[in-house]
Design an enzyme around this catalytic site. Structure first.
Site, PDB file in Angstrom:
ATOM      1  N   ARG A   1      10.338   8.345  18.981  1.00 58.12           N
ATOM      2  CA  ARG A   1      11.512   7.573  18.597  1.00 58.12           C
ATOM      3  C   ARG A   1      12.720   8.115  19.347  1.00 58.12           C
ATOM      4  O   ARG A   1      12.762   9.313  19.671  1.00 58.12           O
ATOM      5  CB  ARG A   1      11.768   7.685  17.086  1.00 58.12           C
ATOM      6  CG  ARG A   1      10.903   6.790  16.248  1.00 58.12           C
ATOM      7  CD  ARG A   1      11.296   5.318  16.390  1.00 58.12           C
ATOM      8  NE  ARG A   1      10.478   4.440  15.559  1.00 58.12           N
ATOM      9  CZ  ARG A   1       9.338   3.864  15.953  1.00 58.12           C
ATOM     10  NH1 ARG A   1       8.882   4.073  17.167  1.00 58.12           N
ATOM     11  NH2 ARG A   1       8.685   3.066  15.138  1.00 58.12           N
TER      12      ARG A   1
ATOM     13  N   HIS B   1      10.514   0.077  25.068  1.00 54.84           N
ATOM     14  CA  HIS B   1       9.762   0.256  23.805  1.00 54.84           C
ATOM     15  C   HIS B   1       8.490  -0.602  23.796  1.00 54.84           C
ATOM     16  O   HIS B   1       8.296  -1.443  22.917  1.00 54.84           O
ATOM     17  CB  HIS B   1      10.651  -0.067  22.586  1.00 54.84           C
ATOM     18  CG  HIS B   1      10.134   0.563  21.309  1.00 54.84           C
ATOM     19  ND1 HIS B   1      10.975   1.008  20.311  1.00 54.84           N
ATOM     20  CD2 HIS B   1       8.876   0.838  20.880  1.00 54.84           C
ATOM     21  CE1 HIS B   1      10.243   1.502  19.308  1.00 54.84           C
ATOM     22  NE2 HIS B   1       8.960   1.397  19.644  1.00 54.84           N
TER      23      HIS B   1
END
Ligand code: NAP
Length: 312
Positions: A227, A275
């Protein structure tokens, strides 16, 4: 059994419905904002970023499924109904895709893929040999869970020596296991390519900072697929520009989409990906959720259950 979906927008609902129909025809799949659904009818939801308060307004909800492996966007809700089971997305396809991405990223860093892409953009024919082979670059994976273990196995398959760091000790064939804060420094000292596959928790926030990067050998490289919050971006830039780090591949960011003003877009040592490390197909996610619901309905344990005590 009504299952609401909020993942990928309303236009994806027909595809979710078709995949769930194939997996378990008892599931009646509806869009999150379907006005014909009464809140009391909803038994299950598959969500990525539900608006705060919406889950708490479903009185007969039995299980919340995150449409991804992370659950940070769901737990951000101040009214999150903490008594409900929360299942993180899983399945073999997700692990396979992550393993492929991490292996591609490590091989790309090994072979200078960023420089080769820049040379092609400039129509520049410039030959250079990689300084190392895979067997000479030690990969260290922060987080040896479902995805970290799959990545470790594939990396070993292309000859990278692999170690992993986790809270608890692991026994994974051919992978050196380091556990807990006390063994982090030794893990970093033997790591040439650091891969982050940790979950977002208060303990892991900002873990990859100047102090941690300084403990990697000079010339080390970073792959962040965990993350954005794991990484202190200014500290990475300083380590790259100061020459301690040789390169990075970043797939996740504190602010997504990555703002136009981010120096990572044009940095010569950084590859940016949006992502995408592991986006399993709708079919594989529907099969995972349908199998979990079937298990739950017959009283069997749910897989990949979020544990509030651990924070992941
Ligand atoms: P997981 O199975 O829960 O594994 C998490 C691992 O991290 C475990 O090995 C755990 O240790 C370790 N860990 C957690 N907190 C720690 C701490 N404080 N210190 C040391 N180790 C710690 O999770 P997963 O399914 O592999 O997924 C990992 C993460 O990948 C997700 O949370 C998500 O953020 C990210 N992800 C990214 C993408 C993408 O496309 N970029 C896609 C999917 C997932 P123990 O084994 O001892 O519990």
């Amino acid at each position: 059994m009504i299952l609401l979906v909020k993942s990928g927008g309303e236009e994806t609902v027909p595809r979710w419905r078709a995949e769930f129909l194939a997996a378990d025809p008892r599931l009646d799949v509806r869009w999150w904002d379907d006005p014909s659904v009464r809140p009391g009818e909803v038994r299950y939801v598959v969500v990525w970023d539900p608006e705060p308060g919406r889950l708490a307004a479903l009185p007969n909800l039995r299980v919340v499924f995150s449409s991804a492996a992370g659950v940070d966007n769901i737990l951000r809700d101040p009214d999150w109904p903490a008594h409900l089971p929360l299942v993180r997305m899983g399945g073999e396809e997700q692990a396979q895709r992550m393993a492929e991405f991490v292996t591609w990223a490590c091989l790309g860093l090994l072979r200078g893929a960023r420089l080769m892409a820049a040379n092609q953009e400039a129509s520049r024919w410039k030959q250079f040999a990689a300084r190392h082979t895979a067997g000479e670059r030690r990969v260290g994976i922060l987080g040896l869970g479902n995805l970290g273990r799959a990545a470790a196995a594939m990396l070993r398959g292309v000859s990278f020596p692999v170690a992993g760091w986790s809270r608890s000790r692991k026994v994974v064939e051919g992978v050196e296991s380091f556990a807990g804060a006390g063994e982090l420094d030794a893990f970093l000292a033997r790591t040439d390519i650091l891969v982050c596959l940790l979950p977002a928790t208060p303990e892991t926030a900002g873990l990859i900072d100047a102090a941690l990067l300084a403990k990697l050998p000079r010339g080390a490289q970073l792959v962040n697929v965990g993350r954005g919050g794991h990484l202190v971006e200014a500290d990475l830039l300083a380590a790259l520009d100061g020459g301690h780090l040789a390169g990075a591949l970043l797939d996740v960011f504190p602010e997504e989409p990555l703002p136009d003003s981010s120096p990572f877009w044009w940095h010569p040592k950084v590859t940016v990906t949006p992502h995408v490390a592991s986006l399993p197909s709708l079919g594989s996610r529907a099969r995972f959720v349908a199998a979990a619901i079937a298990a739950h309905e017959r009283g069997a344990p749910l897989p990949n259950l979020y544990d509030p005590a651990r924070g992941y």
